[in-house]
Motif scaffolding. Structure first.
Motif, short mmCIF file in Angstrom:
data_model
loop_
_atom_site.label_atom_id
_atom_site.label_comp_id
_atom_site.label_asym_id
_atom_site.label_seq_id
_atom_site.Cartn_x
_atom_site.Cartn_y
_atom_site.Cartn_z
N PRO A 94 44.70 3.98 -22.63
CA PRO A 94 45.59 2.81 -22.59
C PRO A 94 45.39 2.00 -21.31
N GLY A 95 45.32 0.69 -21.47
CA GLY A 95 45.16 -0.17 -20.32
C GLY A 95 43.74 -0.31 -19.80
N GLU A 96 42.77 0.26 -20.52
CA GLU A 96 41.37 0.14 -20.10
C GLU A 96 40.67 -0.96 -20.88
N ILE A 97 39.80 -1.68 -20.19
CA ILE A 97 38.92 -2.67 -20.79
C ILE A 97 37.49 -2.20 -20.56
N VAL A 98 36.79 -1.91 -21.63
CA VAL A 98 35.45 -1.33 -21.53
C VAL A 98 34.45 -2.25 -22.22
N ALA A 99 33.37 -2.56 -21.51
CA ALA A 99 32.31 -3.42 -22.06
C ALA A 99 31.14 -2.56 -22.53
N LEU A 100 30.63 -2.88 -23.71
CA LEU A 100 29.40 -2.28 -24.22
C LEU A 100 28.26 -3.25 -23.97
N VAL A 101 27.26 -2.82 -23.24
CA VAL A 101 26.12 -3.69 -22.96
C VAL A 101 24.85 -2.93 -23.31
N GLY A 102 23.81 -3.70 -23.54
CA GLY A 102 22.53 -3.10 -23.89
C GLY A 102 21.70 -4.09 -24.68
N PRO A 103 20.41 -3.80 -24.85
CA PRO A 103 19.53 -4.72 -25.58
C PRO A 103 19.88 -4.78 -27.05
N ASN A 104 19.35 -5.78 -27.74
CA ASN A 104 19.52 -5.86 -29.19
C ASN A 104 18.99 -4.57 -29.83
N GLY A 105 19.74 -4.07 -30.81
CA GLY A 105 19.31 -2.85 -31.49
C GLY A 105 19.73 -1.58 -30.80
N THR A 152 28.96 -7.36 -25.31
CA THR A 152 28.63 -8.69 -24.83
C THR A 152 27.23 -8.73 -24.25
N HIS A 153 26.57 -9.89 -24.44
CA HIS A 153 25.35 -10.20 -23.72
C HIS A 153 25.64 -11.11 -22.53
N ASP A 154 26.85 -11.63 -22.46
CA ASP A 154 27.28 -12.47 -21.34
C ASP A 154 27.76 -11.55 -20.23
N LEU A 155 26.82 -11.01 -19.48
CA LEU A 155 27.16 -9.99 -18.50
C LEU A 155 28.05 -10.53 -17.39
N GLU A 156 27.81 -11.74 -16.96
CA GLU A 156 28.65 -12.29 -15.89
C GLU A 156 30.11 -12.34 -16.32
N ARG A 157 30.36 -12.82 -17.50
CA ARG A 157 31.74 -12.93 -18.00
C ARG A 157 32.31 -11.55 -18.31
N GLY A 158 31.53 -10.72 -19.01
CA GLY A 158 32.03 -9.42 -19.41
C GLY A 158 32.32 -8.50 -18.24
N LEU A 159 31.45 -8.50 -17.26
CA LEU A 159 31.64 -7.60 -16.12
C LEU A 159 32.80 -8.05 -15.24
N ALA A 160 33.14 -9.32 -15.30
CA ALA A 160 34.24 -9.83 -14.49
C ALA A 160 35.59 -9.33 -14.98
N VAL A 161 35.67 -8.97 -16.26
CA VAL A 161 36.97 -8.62 -16.84
C VAL A 161 37.12 -7.13 -17.14
N CYS A 162 36.00 -6.37 -17.19
CA CYS A 162 36.08 -4.98 -17.63
C CYS A 162 36.34 -4.01 -16.48
N ASP A 163 36.82 -2.82 -16.84
CA ASP A 163 37.02 -1.73 -15.89
C ASP A 163 35.82 -0.80 -15.84
N ARG A 164 35.13 -0.70 -16.98
CA ARG A 164 33.94 0.15 -17.09
C ARG A 164 32.92 -0.57 -17.95
N ALA A 165 31.66 -0.23 -17.73
CA ALA A 165 30.58 -0.75 -18.56
C ALA A 165 29.77 0.43 -19.09
N LEU A 166 29.62 0.48 -20.41
CA LEU A 166 28.79 1.50 -21.04
C LEU A 166 27.47 0.86 -21.42
N ILE A 167 26.38 1.40 -20.90
CA ILE A 167 25.05 0.88 -21.23
C ILE A 167 24.48 1.70 -22.38
N LEU A 168 24.24 1.04 -23.51
CA LEU A 168 23.64 1.69 -24.67
C LEU A 168 22.15 1.38 -24.71
#
Length: 236
Positions: A30-41, A191-207
């Motif tokens: 609860p209260g976490e914002i997590v971004a999924l990032v990684g290349p297409n596919g 997101t592929h918009d890393l600048e925007r996504g990383l500004a708002v998230c608490d964690r980033a998961l790289i797939l």
């Protein structure tokens, strides 16, 4: 934090002989914002669609709150707000009619008030009487965001939500995320918009290749350039 709103353990998804996801495990509290990032596919969309109950896993255990999936998908949907690549809007209905239809599908009380509140949050209160097909892609995306908010879900799942949004609309989405965080909801978005996504998230998961290659808490990077250094090392 012991409570978990999104739990995934050893998740596999196989299409034919190909693994789209392999051994994926993650938790969002609860209260976490997590971004999924990684290349297409890499498997971002597949993971989100499984969590949104739109696709079934091949193996593994997952739950929304304490509701196991896919065994109790219908119950879990009441706790999920999902925005995907497709808007799923009905072209020949107005924005208002689309939102009223989905509010009715969720058996919500005070439908008019719910629609009005959601529309105000995404800034489409003056476009509610427009047919969906006449709206720009950005405005259609705003209607979709409003639909996501109608039933006040505990879990927000979004696949590339910044696509098609102008700057004011993207700012509104950031505010939706911040409000969700304050209210104790869980947010998982790709997101592929890393600048925007990383500004708002608490964690980033790289797939990468269907696996979580790295789980980075916000403290592990201080700038976009710093994150990109880590990102490049992980993917190489």
């Amino acid at each position: 934090m012991n409570e978990t709103l999104i739990a995934v353990e050893n998740l596999d998804k196989i299409f034919g002989a190909r693994y789209a996801l392999r051994g994926v495990s993650l938790r969002v509290h609860p209260g976490e914002i997590v971004a999924l990032v990684g290349p297409n596919g890499a498997g971002k969309t597949t993971l989100l669609r499984i969590l949104a109950t739109l696709s079934r896993p091949s193996a593994g255990a997952l739950s929304i709150g304490r509701i196991p999936l896919p065994q109790h998908a219908a119950s879990a949907r009441a706790a999920i707000g999902f925005v995907g690549h497709q808007t799923f809007l009905y072209d020949n209905l107005t924005a208002r009619e689309n939102l009223e239809f989905f509010a009715t599908m969720y058996h919500l009380p005070d439908v008019a008030a719910r629609v009005r509140d959601a529309a105000q949050r995404v800034g489409i209160e003056n476009r509610l009487n427009d047919l969906a097909r006449t709206l720009s892609r950005g405005l259609q995306q705003r209607v979709t965001l409003a639909r996501m908010l109608l039933h006040s879900p505990a879990v927000l799942l979004l696949d590339e939500p910044y696509t098609g949004l102008d700057q004011p609309s993207a700012n509104r989405l950031d505010e939706i995320f911040r409000v969700a965080q304050r209210e104790g909801r869980a947010v998982l978005f790709s997101t592929h918009d890393l600048e925007r996504g990383l500004a708002v998230c608490d964690r980033a998961l790289i797939l990468q290749n269907g696996r979580i290659a790295h789980d980075l808490p916000r403290g592990d990077w201080k700038t976009l350039a710093g994150f990109m250094e880590i990102y490049a090392r992980v993917l190489n």
